[in-house]
Design an enzyme around this catalytic site. Structure first.
Site, short mmCIF file in Angstrom:
data_model
loop_
_atom_site.label_atom_id
_atom_site.label_comp_id
_atom_site.label_asym_id
_atom_site.label_seq_id
_atom_site.Cartn_x
_atom_site.Cartn_y
_atom_site.Cartn_z
N ASP A 106 0.85 -1.19 0.00
CA ASP A 106 0.00 0.00 0.00
C ASP A 106 0.89 1.25 0.00
OD1 ASP A 106 -2.44 1.37 0.18
OD2 ASP A 106 -2.47 1.33 2.38
N GLU A 155 -1.55 6.13 -8.70
CA GLU A 155 -2.52 7.14 -8.24
C GLU A 155 -2.28 8.44 -8.97
OE1 GLU A 155 -3.01 7.54 -3.95
OE2 GLU A 155 -3.34 9.71 -4.14
N HIS A 171 -9.49 4.74 -2.01
CA HIS A 171 -8.78 4.82 -0.72
C HIS A 171 -9.69 5.55 0.26
CE1 HIS A 171 -4.51 3.65 -1.70
NE2 HIS A 171 -5.09 3.60 -2.87
N GLY A 172 -9.35 5.45 1.52
CA GLY A 172 -10.10 6.19 2.53
C GLY A 172 -11.57 5.82 2.58
N THR A 199 -9.55 -0.46 3.32
CA THR A 199 -10.06 -0.27 4.68
C THR A 199 -8.95 -0.54 5.68
OG1 THR A 199 -12.27 -1.03 3.99
CG2 THR A 199 -11.79 -1.04 6.36
P1 13P Z 1 -9.25 4.34 5.73
O1 13P Z 1 -8.38 5.21 6.59
O2 13P Z 1 -10.54 4.99 5.37
O3 13P Z 1 -9.46 3.01 6.32
O4 13P Z 1 -8.47 4.11 4.34
C1 13P Z 1 -7.33 3.28 4.31
C2 13P Z 1 -6.62 3.36 3.01
O5 13P Z 1 -7.09 3.92 2.05
C3 13P Z 1 -5.28 2.73 2.94
O6 13P Z 1 -4.63 2.98 1.73
#
Ligand code: 13P
Length: 306
Positions: free
Chosen positions: A81, A133, A209-210, A253
C-alpha cells in the site's frame, strides 16, 4: 493455493461489478481476522501492507502474511500500500508480494508517469500487478501529508492519459475521500459524477482509498471506554455500494479495523484491570475486527465470488 495477482482478482471484480476489500494488516490477529472472514464469506481479498507496517513487523510479519495468504481457501493477493519508491516496490516483489502500489501522486504528472512506468515494466516482467494514483487524496498518507485544502480530485482526461502512458493495472482516484477517522468536513464524501466520468474513459479497476465507514457505534464505545475521538465520520455504506456500480473495484479499509481493535482492547482492560494474558486481550479484538470485515464484504458485494 498459490497467491493471486492483484489484477486477476480485480479485473473479475470490475467486470462483474462487485468490490473487493483491500484490508491493511500489521500483525497476526489482524491478518487472521481478515482471512477468516474472507473464507467464511467465500470472498476474494487483498492483504495490504504499508511501508510503515513493513518497518514495524519486518520479515516475520511479511513471511507470516504471505504464508497465511497462500494457505487460505479463497483467492488472496498480497499488496504493498502506498509504495514510495521504485526500490521499495522491487523489494516487496522480491519478498513475494503479488501486487504493488507506486504512489507518486504528489509529483507532477510527468514525474508520476515516468516513475510509475518504471515500476510497471519491472513488475509486469514477473507477473506482479501495479496500482498507481493520480490526483490527491485528502488526509494523511504515510510519506506525504496533504491538507484538505490541497486535495485535488482526479481529472478524467489526465487519468486516461496517465493509464495509457504508464501501463498500470489499476488506478487510485481522488474522489473526495480521505484516510483516517475524520472524513468529509461537511463536503460531500464522494463525488459520484467524477467516478462515472473516469470510469467512462478507463476500463481498468478503480480504487477507492479512505473508504472506512467509521461506525458510530464503535466510536461511541471507544469514547465510553476512555478514548477520545472527536468528529469521527466515515463513508456511508450506500455511497460505497453506489461507487462499486460506477467502476470502483478495490476498496481500501484500515481505520475501521484500527478502531475495532483499539475499542475492544480498551473495553477488555477497563472491565478486567487484572487481565495480563495477551490472548484474552487480543482475542476479543480479533473477533471484533472479523465482524467488521464480514460486514464490509457484504457491502462490497464480493461474498460468494470466490
Ligand atoms: P481508511 O483510513 O478509510 O481506512 O483508508 C485506508 C486506506 O485507504 C489505505 O490505503
Amino acid at each position: 493455493m498459490a497467491l493471486y495477482s492483484g489484477l486477476e482478482i480485480l479485473k473479475a471484480a470490475r467486470e462483474g461489478k462487485y468490490g473487493v476489500g483491500a484490508f491493511n494488516t500489521n500483525d497476526m490477529e489482524i491478518t487472521q481476522s481478515i482471512l477468516e472472514a474472507a473464507e467464511e464469506k467465500r470472498s476474494p481479498v487483498l492483504l495490504a501492507l504499508s511501508e510503515g507496517a513493513i518497518k514495524y513487523g519486518g520479515r516475520p510479519l511479511i513471511d507470516m502474511v504471505i504464508h497465511e495468504a497462500k494457505v487460505a481457501s479463497v483467492p488472496v493477493a498480497v499488496h504493498l500500500d502506498h509504495g514510495s519508491s521504485y526500490e521499495s516496490c522491487m523489494q516487496c516483489i522480491r519478498w513475494g508480494f503479488t501486487s504493488v502500489m507506486i504512489d507518486k501522486s504528489h509529483e507532477d504528472e510527468a514525474t508520476n508517469t515516468k516513475e510509475t512506468a518504471r515500476v510497471v515494466e519491472a513488475a509486469h516482467a514477473v507477473g506482479v500487478s501495479v496500482e498507481a494514483e493520480i490526483g490527491r487524496l485528502g488526509g494523511i498518507e504515510e510519506h506525504v501529508v496533504v491538507s484538505e485544502e490541497d486535495a485535488v480530485l482526479t481529472k478524467p482526461d489526465e487519468a486516461a492519459r496517465f493509464m495509457k502512458n504508464t501501463g498500470a493495472d489499476f488506478l487510485a482516484v481522488a474522489i473526495g475521500t480521505s484516510h483516517g477517522p475524520n472524513k468529509g468536513k461537511g463536503r460531500p464524501f464522494i463525488y459520484h459524477d467524477r467516478i462515472v466520468e473516469i470510469a467512462n474513459l478507463i476500463p481498468h479497476p478503480l480504487v477507492m482509498h479512505g473508504a472506512s465507514g467509521v461506525p458510530q457505534t464503535l466510536v461511541e464505545r471507544f469514547n465510553a471506554a476512555g478514548g477520545v475521538l472527536k468528529e469521527a465520520a466515515g463513508i456511508h455504506e450506500d455511497d460505497v455500494r453506489k461507487a462499486v456500480t460506477e467502476g470502483i473495484a478495490k476498496i481500501n479499509t484500515d481505520t475501521d479495523l484500527r478502531l475495532a481493535f483499539a475499542t475492544v482492547i480498551r473495553e477488555v482492560l477497563q472491565k478486567d484491570p487484572k487481565q495480563i494474558d495477551p490472548r484474552k486481550i487480543l482475542g476479543p479484538a480479533r473477533e471484533e475486527m472479523k465482524r467488521i470485515v464480514l460486514d464490509r464484504l457484504d457491502v462490497f458485494g464480493s461474498a460468494g465470488k470466490a
